[in-house]
Enzyme design. Structure first.
Site, PDB file in Angstrom:
ATOM      1  N   ALA A  53      42.335  43.303  64.960  1.00 36.17           N
ATOM      2  CA  ALA A  53      43.078  43.685  66.396  1.00 36.17           C
ATOM      3  C   ALA A  53      42.280  43.363  67.506  1.00 36.17           C
ATOM      4  O   ALA A  53      43.060  42.720  68.442  1.00 36.17           O
ATOM      5  CB  ALA A  53      43.345  45.069  66.010  1.00 36.17           C
ATOM      6  N   ARG A  91      51.913  38.213  66.181  1.00 39.93           N
ATOM      7  CA  ARG A  91      51.914  39.319  64.953  1.00 39.93           C
ATOM      8  C   ARG A  91      52.143  40.628  65.395  1.00 39.93           C
ATOM      9  O   ARG A  91      51.710  41.079  66.721  1.00 39.93           O
ATOM     10  CB  ARG A  91      50.264  39.375  64.600  1.00 39.93           C
ATOM     11  CG  ARG A  91      50.072  38.270  63.558  1.00 39.93           C
ATOM     12  CD  ARG A  91      48.560  38.154  63.039  1.00 39.93           C
ATOM     13  NE  ARG A  91      48.521  38.935  61.896  1.00 39.93           N
ATOM     14  CZ  ARG A  91      47.554  39.557  61.113  1.00 39.93           C
ATOM     15  NH1 ARG A  91      46.205  38.999  61.633  1.00 39.93           N
ATOM     16  NH2 ARG A  91      47.653  40.149  59.926  1.00 39.93           N
ATOM     17  N   GLN A 197      39.437  39.342  53.329  1.00 38.68           N
ATOM     18  CA  GLN A 197      38.701  39.660  54.642  1.00 38.68           C
ATOM     19  C   GLN A 197      37.284  40.257  54.200  1.00 38.68           C
ATOM     20  O   GLN A 197      36.421  40.091  54.904  1.00 38.68           O
ATOM     21  CB  GLN A 197      39.463  40.495  55.512  1.00 38.68           C
ATOM     22  CG  GLN A 197      40.558  39.619  56.323  1.00 38.68           C
ATOM     23  CD  GLN A 197      42.030  40.051  55.661  1.00 38.68           C
ATOM     24  OE1 GLN A 197      41.891  40.617  54.472  1.00 38.68           O
ATOM     25  NE2 GLN A 197      42.893  40.062  56.323  1.00 38.68           N
ATOM     26  N   ASP A 238      44.370  49.130  63.233  1.00 39.71           N
ATOM     27  CA  ASP A 238      45.341  48.159  64.195  1.00 39.71           C
ATOM     28  C   ASP A 238      46.008  48.793  65.079  1.00 39.71           C
ATOM     29  O   ASP A 238      46.657  47.995  66.213  1.00 39.71           O
ATOM     30  CB  ASP A 238      45.783  47.122  63.195  1.00 39.71           C
ATOM     31  CG  ASP A 238      44.986  46.511  62.451  1.00 39.71           C
ATOM     32  OD1 ASP A 238      44.432  46.797  61.356  1.00 39.71           O
ATOM     33  OD2 ASP A 238      44.941  45.233  62.841  1.00 39.71           O
ATOM     34  N   ASN A 248      45.994  50.330  59.563  1.00 42.13           N
ATOM     35  CA  ASN A 248      45.088  49.353  59.189  1.00 42.13           C
ATOM     36  C   ASN A 248      45.411  48.787  57.929  1.00 42.13           C
ATOM     37  O   ASN A 248      46.563  49.089  57.286  1.00 42.13           O
ATOM     38  CB  ASN A 248      43.620  50.252  59.105  1.00 42.13           C
ATOM     39  CG  ASN A 248      42.580  49.334  58.932  1.00 42.13           C
ATOM     40  OD1 ASN A 248      42.244  48.477  59.916  1.00 42.13           O
ATOM     41  ND2 ASN A 248      41.608  49.496  57.840  1.00 42.13           N
TER      42      ASN A 248
HETATM   43  O1  MRU Z   1      45.209  40.972  59.181  1.00 43.03           O
HETATM   44  P1  MRU Z   1      43.968  41.166  59.613  1.00 43.03           P
HETATM   45  O2  MRU Z   1      42.684  40.555  59.191  1.00 43.03           O
HETATM   46  O3  MRU Z   1      44.177  40.798  61.291  1.00 43.03           O
HETATM   47  O4  MRU Z   1      43.616  42.785  59.653  1.00 43.03           O
HETATM   48  C1  MRU Z   1      42.446  43.256  60.259  1.00 43.03           C
HETATM   49  C2  MRU Z   1      42.385  44.751  59.926  1.00 43.03           C
HETATM   50  O5  MRU Z   1      43.139  45.440  59.392  1.00 43.03           O
HETATM   51  C3  MRU Z   1      41.186  45.230  60.668  1.00 43.03           C
HETATM   52  O6  MRU Z   1      40.516  46.319  59.864  1.00 43.03           O
HETATM   53  C4  MRU Z   1      41.550  45.979  62.020  1.00 43.03           C
HETATM   54  O7  MRU Z   1      42.016  44.967  62.895  1.00 43.03           O
HETATM   55  C5  MRU Z   1      40.302  46.581  62.722  1.00 43.03           C
HETATM   56  S1  MRU Z   1      39.248  45.357  63.232  1.00 43.03           S
HETATM   57  C6  MRU Z   1      38.367  45.980  64.134  1.00 43.03           C
END
Ligand code: MRU
Length: 344
Positions: A53, A91, A197, A238, A248
């Site tokens: 995010a 997004r 991730q 997020d 999230n």
């Molecule tokens: O789909 P992504 O990889 O962008 O999702 C990221 C997440 O869900 C993270 O946990 C969230 O953005 C927090 S990052 C500090």
């Protein structure tokens, strides 16, 4: 963050371009990509060259600055308005993206028709937005470490590290700081299907920093909760609503419920840009649905019954009642009061 002994941010501005570490290639390849146009930046956000995010917020801010720097003088307003819409649409779930894009757009807009000053302000605003995130993440680490007991075994989900936030991380800032303070912690890293991730990025960051950890499948955390081998859970977010509900990465909700069932504290760590002060509850958060191919394929190989459909929500909602505290740069707050407290 350290990568192979060198200090990096996940994105930065250099030589009239936005530079980003390609997160789709890690941990196997390390490549820095260069972006000079908002359309390229929007596409990089959409295909997750940059993700997380706060990091997409900063990428959006620089994407907006690039447009303002390069837009022709004629139809300047039209040009930047269109770019603003394109970037925000890349997004939908993380509020940081629109916060970052708007921060630059609104700062610069005030100075039209002085276009040379408008351009100057746009780049300054993008730098300011990015540097604020880095500072806030550092503060989150220092504050959050206070709730990590010595010897803690910590479960985290997805990647809330330096890659996801420019530097330090949110959940991983807390973990980094606790490790630096010699707390002798151990991290369970959920692999985080389907994009992995956790297995790819969080594990990479932890290894680079020498933090003891192990990757587990998303389904395995229940076993470790049951064995009494998880002492706390920390993830990022997020979007955080006024009532303390959060969005999230898909799977976060399950971890929060499991933590409560086992009487284990569940924390969210996030900068101020992740709060949506217009969002009353989790029901108001748009959840991104990504391609079924992310579930059905690994690279070129189909890994399931080819004829079946697959459903791929990228995020879920964790209701406030399952969250023990939200770690912010301004303090650690009860979920229901966090949005109010970070605005003071
Ligand atoms: O789909 P992504 O990889 O962008 O999702 C990221 C997440 O869900 C993270 O946990 C969230 O953005 C927090 S990052 C500090």
């Amino acid at each position: 963050m350290q990568i192979n002994g060198k200090e990096y941010r996940s994105l930065w501005y250099e030589d009239d371009a936005l530079k980003m570490i390609d997160q789709n290639l890690l941990p196997y390849e390390f490549e820095i990509k260069s972006f000079t146009d908002h359309l390229e930046v929007a596409e990089a956000i959409r295909i997750m060259t940059v993700r997380g995010a706060p990091a997409i917020g900063a990428a959006g801010a620089y994407g907006m600055a690039l447009t303002i720097l390069n837009a022709p003088d004629e139809k300047f307003r039209n040009h930047i308005r269109k770019a603003h819409g394109t970037l925000i649409a890349a997004r939908p779930t993380a509020i940081d993206l629109s916060i970052g894009v708007n921060y630059v757009y609104e700062s610069a807009l005030k100075f039209i028709p002085d276009l040379s000053y408008t351009r100057h302000v746009a780049l300054l605003a993008a730098h300011e937005f990015a540097n604020n995130i880095v500072r806030e993440c550092q503060e989150i680490g220092v504050l959050g470490s206070q709730v990590v007991p010595p010897g803690a075994r910590i479960l985290t989900h997805c990647n809330a590290g330096a890659l996801a936030t420019i530097d330090h991380g949110t959940a991983l800032a807390v973990i980094r700081q606790a490790h630096r303070e010699g707390k002798n912690i151990f991290v369970y890293v959920d692999e985080t299907r389907p994009r992995l991730q956790g297995a790819k990025l969080t594990a990479f960051e932890l290894e680079q920093e020498g933090i003891p950890h192990a990757i587990i499948t998303d389904a395995a955390s229940g076993f470790y909760f049951w064995k009494g081998e998880i002492d706390m859970v920390i993830t990022g977010a997020d979007r955080i609503c006024l009532n303390g509900d959060i969005a999230n990465k898909i799977g976060t909700y399950e971890k929060a419920v499991m933590a409560q069932v086992h009487d284990i504290p569940f924390y969210i760590a996030a900068p101020v840009s992740t709060f949506d002060f217009a969002c009353v509850s989790g029901k108001d958060i748009p959840i991104e649905i990504r391609s079924e191919d992310e579930i059905k394929r690994i690279g070129e190989n189909i890994i399931c019954n080819p004829g079946s459909a697959a459903l791929n929500p990228a995020f879920d909602i964790t209701p406030a009642k399952y969250i023990g505290g939200i770690i912010t740069p301004k303090g650690i707050f009860e979920p229901s009061e966090a949005a109010q407290k970070v605005q003071l």
